[in-house]
Write an enzyme that holds these catalytic residues in place. Structure first.
Site, PDB file in Angstrom:
ATOM      1  CB  SER A  53      -1.123   0.093   1.150  1.00  0.00           C
ATOM      2  OG  SER A  53      -0.307   0.138   2.319  1.00  0.00           O
ATOM      3  CG  HIS A  68      -4.452   5.250  -2.206  1.00  0.00           C
ATOM      4  ND1 HIS A  68      -5.556   4.489  -2.494  1.00  0.00           N
ATOM      5  CD2 HIS A  68      -3.838   4.328  -1.076  1.00  0.00           C
ATOM      6  CE1 HIS A  68      -5.759   3.385  -1.611  1.00  0.00           C
ATOM      7  NE2 HIS A  68      -4.663   3.362  -0.783  1.00  0.00           N
ATOM      8  CG  ASN A 122      -4.337  -1.378  -0.628  1.00  0.00           C
ATOM      9  OD1 ASN A 122      -3.732  -2.437  -0.231  1.00  0.00           O
ATOM     10  ND2 ASN A 122      -5.832  -1.279  -0.139  1.00  0.00           N
ATOM     11  NE  ARG A 145      -7.734  -5.171   0.370  1.00  0.00           N
ATOM     12  CZ  ARG A 145      -8.266  -4.238  -0.260  1.00  0.00           C
ATOM     13  NH1 ARG A 145      -7.369  -3.267  -0.623  1.00  0.00           N
ATOM     14  NH2 ARG A 145      -9.480  -4.047  -0.640  1.00  0.00           N
ATOM     15  N   GLY A 178      -2.182  -3.681  18.882  1.00  0.00           N
ATOM     16  CA  GLY A 178      -0.794  -4.048  18.320  1.00  0.00           C
ATOM     17  C   GLY A 178      -0.632  -3.871  16.881  1.00  0.00           C
ATOM     18  CB  ALA A 179      -2.285  -2.143  14.078  1.00  0.00           C
ATOM     19  CD  GLU A 181       4.303   6.976  13.797  1.00  0.00           C
ATOM     20  OE1 GLU A 181       4.302   7.674  12.640  1.00  0.00           O
ATOM     21  OE2 GLU A 181       4.312   7.635  14.965  1.00  0.00           O
TER      22      GLU A 181
END
Lengths: 357, 357
Positions: free
Chosen positions: B148, B162, B164, B166, B315-316, B319
């Site tokens: 991404s 942009h 992304n 997946r 916990g992601a 930043e």
């Protein structure tokens, strides 16, 4: 849209109906400081001066005026913009904003007075909060009025302040109303001056203590728990007070408490402005302030209940909702203040909220 | 954290095991352009070169490298930062970012390779989207990998891009997998250059048309519908393509389509950079760009599914998720571009998405 003191909708004091003045001293309806015509006509507010909707609307409209007039004294060269708006369906609001001022980079104090039918989602949310007397399966008329404000000063040594006081009524059955107050005042410094934070909290506590010695402690904790940027595991600022669903011990006394809170805003914040607004600062302090303002944007757009509710409400006044955002914000990958720096000192306090008094 | 080409984790090409090179030409696993060691060990990727997880991971890791190497050519004085991270539970990612470059004010191309147990909320969301073969009441193992990127150029005449792409797998029963691809590429200009927008869309369309003549039309429409700032009633940009739950006609062909999309990113965007990056601009154009970047922040924090999912995941890598935000953004009360101005021309297109080809 109009500028302070030149709004063509406003009645200047000398043009106000005479009876209004004669009532000011004998009632708790005071409108001397209002910036424009009230949203509900002034004579209706006067006639219904025992009705809480009217008392609260009058209080917040006058409080807005008092606060703007004080803030304006720091901005001799730029007037607050006063934008009074009415909704076709009834009600409206007064948005009052300054941008790019000398002392206030962006600041707004808004009121709104709205009635309508509660969206199903809002009913579900209220019931989930414990308001189980609100029936889930009906279209319910509601009334809400409130004052809300965010002031982002220019100097990084002057904290950002936010406050919001509101009154809510839902007609749960014909002529049967659930009502409550909510609100709070909280501080977001860029640099930690413990003396300033103590003054801020002490002033709020004094306002609370007059009503119930337990209020400050409870509402300080609530504030620390609400203004959390969860994904950062840090608080937005150094707290203040926050409460919702407040209806104790009765409507009159609850209102008196809310008035004390609203009246504490200027004495809690203005000394911090005066003490710090002329302090020297440089690129480093400005950059830090802008990064922290990025965090402010994150909280407001991701978590703030009022903002989210507003953005998802069709026909909402988006620009009035988003005046809480700063004029400028920055983001920087993995920015970490140097250990032992003043910036680090603030970060530590945001990660571990403490008792100030 | 390390800088491009100096990451101590990376194997420089001459240190790579020899067999890797001998396989490159005969397999679709290509790792020549990877910036660091892959997340899954290189020899494992090579051994399992028929397994889609490995093929997709190799593709996105190499694509990240190709894109960064190209972008780096415009930044002779500043290196992209390469931040490779591993999760204790397995998997990890490579965040690759530049800030305050000459051409790119802030830009990142990230990959992540993650497996774990799907949160119940995610299962509910997938089932609501129509994936009813995913059981609602079980803890399901999943695997996801993706690339991404958001690139915010400095010059207001160069659009933000942009993209992304997946790949997702859920183990719905022992050794029984649901899998699908998702992704898209879209453009957010500050000034409208129809020729640029046409080039961008045409390049994406060419990538789509090789696989199915209906794809571009369907996925262009999906993009226009997804990237909407609902509270503003405007699109974030001028669109592109967007798709999800893509599994047709079979895994191999679906992957070939996704590869075409990923390979279209540079040819769709780079000509716009080269054409516009040295154009002159002034205060007015910069201010407009910053206001539009405020809108970008609003979309990403309020609506973007990926960002919201990320922020709410304990916990992601916060930043890495928030590298999509610009370096700087502004807000201004009721800013309206002058009718007939270039800024107004853009606003009109954002309110009324059109067909470019």
């Amino acid at each position: 849209m109009a500028f302070y003191n030149v709004n063509k909708d406003s009645l200047s004091p000398d043009k106000r109906p005479h009876y209004a003045f004669s009532l000011f001293s004998s009632s708790d309806i005071e409108l001397n400081d209002c910036l424009t015509q009230t949203i509900t006509p002034e004579d209706e507010l006067m006639e219904k001066k025992d009705v809480m909707r009217c008392r609260m609307e009058a209080f917040i409209t006058n409080l807005q005026g008092r606060i703007i007039k004080k803030l304006q004294t720091y901005e001799p060269e730029q007037k607050f913009l006063v934008d009074r708006w009415l909704r076709k369906e009834g009600g409206g609001g007064i948005t009052c904003i300054i941008q790019d001022g000398q002392v206030f980079e962006r600041g707004a104090v808004n009121i709104s007075v709205v009635n309508g039918t509660l969206p199903k989602g809002a009913v579900a949310e209220m019931r989930a909060r414990g308001k189980t007397t609100i029936p889930a399966d009906k279209d319910l008329p509601f009334f809400a009025c409130g004052i809300s404000s965010v002031i982002h000063p220019r100097n990084p040594y002057v904290p950002t302040v936010h406050f919001n006081y509101r009154y809510f009524e839902v007609e749960v059955a014909p002529n049967k109303y659930e009502w409550w107050f909510g609100g709070g005042t909280d501080l977001t410094p860029y640099y930690l001056d413990e003396q300033d934070v103590k003054h801020f909290h002490q002033t709020l506590k004094n306002g609370c203590d007059k009503h119930d010695k337990s209020f400050y402690g409870r509402f300080k904790k609530w504030c620390d728990e609400y203004f959390v940027i969860k994904h950062r595991n840090e608080c937005r600022g150094v707290g203040g007070i926050f409460f919702d669903d407040f209806d104790q011990p009765n409507q009159n006394k609850a209102f008196e408490f809310v008035k004390s809170c609203g009246n504490s805003v200027l004495p809690s914040f203005i000394p911090l402005v005066e003490k710090n607004m002329t302090k020297g600062y440089g690129y480093k302090e400005r950059e830090w302030q802008l990064l922290r303002r990025g965090r402010y944007v994150e909280f407001n757009l991701v978590y703030d209940r009022g903002t989210k509710f507003g953005l998802l409400t069709p026909g909402a006044k988006i620009e009035s909702i988003l005046v809480s955002l700063p004029l400028t914000a920055k983001w920087s990958y993995k920015h970490e203040p140097e250990i032992g720096s003043e910036e680090h000192k603030l970060s530590q306090v945001l990660k571990n909220p403490k008792d100030w008094l």
